[in-house]
Design a protein around this motif. Structure first.
Motif, PDB file in Angstrom:
ATOM      1  N   SER A  11      17.896  57.477 -10.474  1.00 16.73           N
ATOM      2  CA  SER A  11      18.336  58.565  -9.616  1.00 16.73           C
ATOM      3  C   SER A  11      19.404  59.303 -10.408  1.00 16.73           C
ATOM      4  O   SER A  11      20.460  58.756 -10.697  1.00 16.73           O
ATOM      5  CB  SER A  11      18.906  58.026  -8.307  1.00 16.73           C
ATOM      6  OG  SER A  11      19.428  59.091  -7.539  1.00 16.73           O
ATOM      7  N   ASP A  12      19.087  60.518 -10.794  1.00 16.78           N
ATOM      8  CA  ASP A  12      19.991  61.304 -11.624  1.00 16.78           C
ATOM      9  C   ASP A  12      20.336  62.590 -10.882  1.00 16.78           C
ATOM     10  O   ASP A  12      19.528  63.496 -10.767  1.00 16.78           O
ATOM     11  CB  ASP A  12      19.315  61.617 -12.969  1.00 16.78           C
ATOM     12  CG  ASP A  12      20.292  62.132 -14.012  1.00 16.78           C
ATOM     13  OD1 ASP A  12      21.453  62.417 -13.652  1.00 16.78           O
ATOM     14  OD2 ASP A  12      19.892  62.253 -15.177  1.00 16.78           O
ATOM     15  N   GLN A  13      21.533  62.628 -10.357  1.00 12.83           N
ATOM     16  CA  GLN A  13      22.045  63.767  -9.596  1.00 12.83           C
ATOM     17  C   GLN A  13      23.305  64.268 -10.283  1.00 12.83           C
ATOM     18  O   GLN A  13      23.889  63.556 -11.094  1.00 12.83           O
ATOM     19  CB  GLN A  13      22.371  63.342  -8.158  1.00 12.83           C
ATOM     20  CG  GLN A  13      21.197  62.761  -7.400  1.00 12.83           C
ATOM     21  CD  GLN A  13      20.133  63.790  -7.114  1.00 12.83           C
ATOM     22  OE1 GLN A  13      20.422  64.942  -6.855  1.00 12.83           O
ATOM     23  NE2 GLN A  13      18.879  63.377  -7.193  1.00 12.83           N
ATOM     24  N   PRO A  14      23.740  65.475  -9.959  1.00  7.14           N
ATOM     25  CA  PRO A  14      25.013  65.922 -10.524  1.00  7.14           C
ATOM     26  C   PRO A  14      26.116  64.916 -10.183  1.00  7.14           C
ATOM     27  O   PRO A  14      26.241  64.497  -9.038  1.00  7.14           O
ATOM     28  CB  PRO A  14      25.265  67.263  -9.836  1.00  7.14           C
ATOM     29  CG  PRO A  14      23.903  67.733  -9.433  1.00  7.14           C
ATOM     30  CD  PRO A  14      23.130  66.491  -9.100  1.00  7.14           C
ATOM     31  N   MET A  15      26.838  64.480 -11.178  1.00  8.33           N
ATOM     32  CA  MET A  15      27.968  63.557 -11.025  1.00  8.33           C
ATOM     33  C   MET A  15      27.571  62.133 -10.639  1.00  8.33           C
ATOM     34  O   MET A  15      28.438  61.319 -10.327  1.00  8.33           O
ATOM     35  CB  MET A  15      28.976  64.082  -9.994  1.00  8.33           C
ATOM     36  CG  MET A  15      29.476  65.487 -10.226  1.00  8.33           C
ATOM     37  SD  MET A  15      30.627  65.602 -11.573  1.00  8.33           S
ATOM     38  CE  MET A  15      32.018  64.803 -10.853  1.00  8.33           C
ATOM     39  N   SER A  16      26.281  61.789 -10.641  1.00  6.54           N
ATOM     40  CA  SER A  16      25.870  60.452 -10.242  1.00  6.54           C
ATOM     41  C   SER A  16      24.556  60.045 -10.907  1.00  6.54           C
ATOM     42  O   SER A  16      23.567  60.757 -10.794  1.00  6.54           O
ATOM     43  CB  SER A  16      25.697  60.399  -8.719  1.00  6.54           C
ATOM     44  OG  SER A  16      25.202  59.149  -8.327  1.00  6.54           O
ATOM     45  N   VAL A  17      24.586  58.905 -11.586  1.00  2.19           N
ATOM     46  CA  VAL A  17      23.373  58.340 -12.167  1.00  2.19           C
ATOM     47  C   VAL A  17      23.307  56.879 -11.747  1.00  2.19           C
ATOM     48  O   VAL A  17      24.277  56.134 -11.905  1.00  2.19           O
ATOM     49  CB  VAL A  17      23.387  58.423 -13.714  1.00  2.19           C
ATOM     50  CG1 VAL A  17      22.159  57.746 -14.295  1.00  2.19           C
ATOM     51  CG2 VAL A  17      23.477  59.858 -14.187  1.00  2.19           C
ATOM     52  N   ILE A  18      22.177  56.493 -11.177  1.00  4.32           N
ATOM     53  CA  ILE A  18      21.950  55.096 -10.816  1.00  4.32           C
ATOM     54  C   ILE A  18      20.614  54.697 -11.425  1.00  4.32           C
ATOM     55  O   ILE A  18      19.601  55.366 -11.209  1.00  4.32           O
ATOM     56  CB  ILE A  18      21.925  54.879  -9.292  1.00  4.32           C
ATOM     57  CG1 ILE A  18      23.238  55.350  -8.674  1.00  4.32           C
ATOM     58  CG2 ILE A  18      21.659  53.407  -8.969  1.00  4.32           C
ATOM     59  CD1 ILE A  18      23.247  55.378  -7.166  1.00  4.32           C
ATOM     60  N   LYS A  19      20.630  53.602 -12.189  1.00  5.50           N
ATOM     61  CA  LYS A  19      19.419  53.114 -12.829  1.00  5.50           C
ATOM     62  C   LYS A  19      19.160  51.689 -12.371  1.00  5.50           C
ATOM     63  O   LYS A  19      20.077  50.887 -12.256  1.00  5.50           O
ATOM     64  CB  LYS A  19      19.557  53.155 -14.345  1.00  5.50           C
ATOM     65  CG  LYS A  19      19.682  54.576 -14.886  1.00  5.50           C
ATOM     66  CD  LYS A  19      19.719  54.596 -16.394  1.00  5.50           C
ATOM     67  CE  LYS A  19      19.774  56.009 -16.914  1.00  5.50           C
ATOM     68  NZ  LYS A  19      18.499  56.618 -17.114  1.00  5.50           N
ATOM     69  N   SER A  20      17.885  51.405 -12.111  1.00  2.00           N
ATOM     70  CA  SER A  20      17.469  50.050 -11.778  1.00  2.00           C
ATOM     71  C   SER A  20      16.737  49.479 -12.979  1.00  2.00           C
ATOM     72  O   SER A  20      15.858  50.136 -13.540  1.00  2.00           O
ATOM     73  CB  SER A  20      16.523  50.047 -10.579  1.00  2.00           C
ATOM     74  OG  SER A  20      17.188  50.478  -9.428  1.00  2.00           O
TER      75      SER A  20
END
Length: 175
Positions: free
Chosen positions: A120-129
């Motif tokens: 999940s790559d959004q402005p100011m936020s990246v979350i990787k599984s």
């Protein structure tokens, strides 16, 4: 308060592992939204159960320190979940470029056999599984240096014994 924080983190990771993420949310179908990595295997396909918490922590620490992070002291994982959960928090203030170190950590984990399954790559936020041997690791980089910056690497064992331990911990700490 610490216990509530861990329960919330564990519940969030368990829900994300179970597939209750933002599929179908507002970012679905957009270029920066959540998408499975190509060729990603499920934990069951990877031979679940060959890693333990100490091995997972060692892999995260090795990748993160190799990318320039130093571990930030924080709350410890509750004793009842120590075999099922690993939390590694870097001190983002001690690196020149926290995002570059985050990307380097994820790249080192992938090189070490972790399979990226969702991003999940959004402005100011990246979350990787990332998945490996029955474990799911959530790597997150949120915010920016100079303001609120939260970086974390939280891994959970997806096996039935740990699922039961997480459920018991949630029930015990429900308010």
């Amino acid at each position: 308060m610490r216990k509530v924080k861990w329960v919330a983190a564990a519940a969030g990771v368990v829900l994300l592992v179970a597939g209750c993420g933002s599929e179908g949310g507002a970012d679905k179908g957009k270029g920066g939204g959540e998408a499975p990595a190509s060729g990603a295997a499920t934990p069951a396909e990877q031979g679940a159960g060959t890693l333990d918490a100490a091995s997972v922590k060692k892999e995260i620490a090795g990748a993160a320190t190799g990318a320039g992070f130093t571990e930030k002291s924080g709350d410890d994982v509750p004793a009842s979940l120590q075999a099922c959960m690993v939390s590694w928090s870097p001190d983002g203030k001690k690196v020149a470029d926290s995002k570059q170190s985050f990307d380097g950590t994820v790249a080192a984990l992938v090189k070490g056999g972790w399979k990226e399954t969702r991003t999940s790559d959004q402005p100011m936020s990246v979350i990787k599984s990332l998945d490996k041997s029955g474990w799911t690791l959530k790597a997150s980089h949120q915010g920016k240096a100079g303001s609120l910056l939260v970086i974390s690497f939280i891994a959970v064992d997806n096996g039935p014994t740990c699922a039961k331990a997480f459920q018991e911990d949630l029930a015990k700490n429900k308010q």
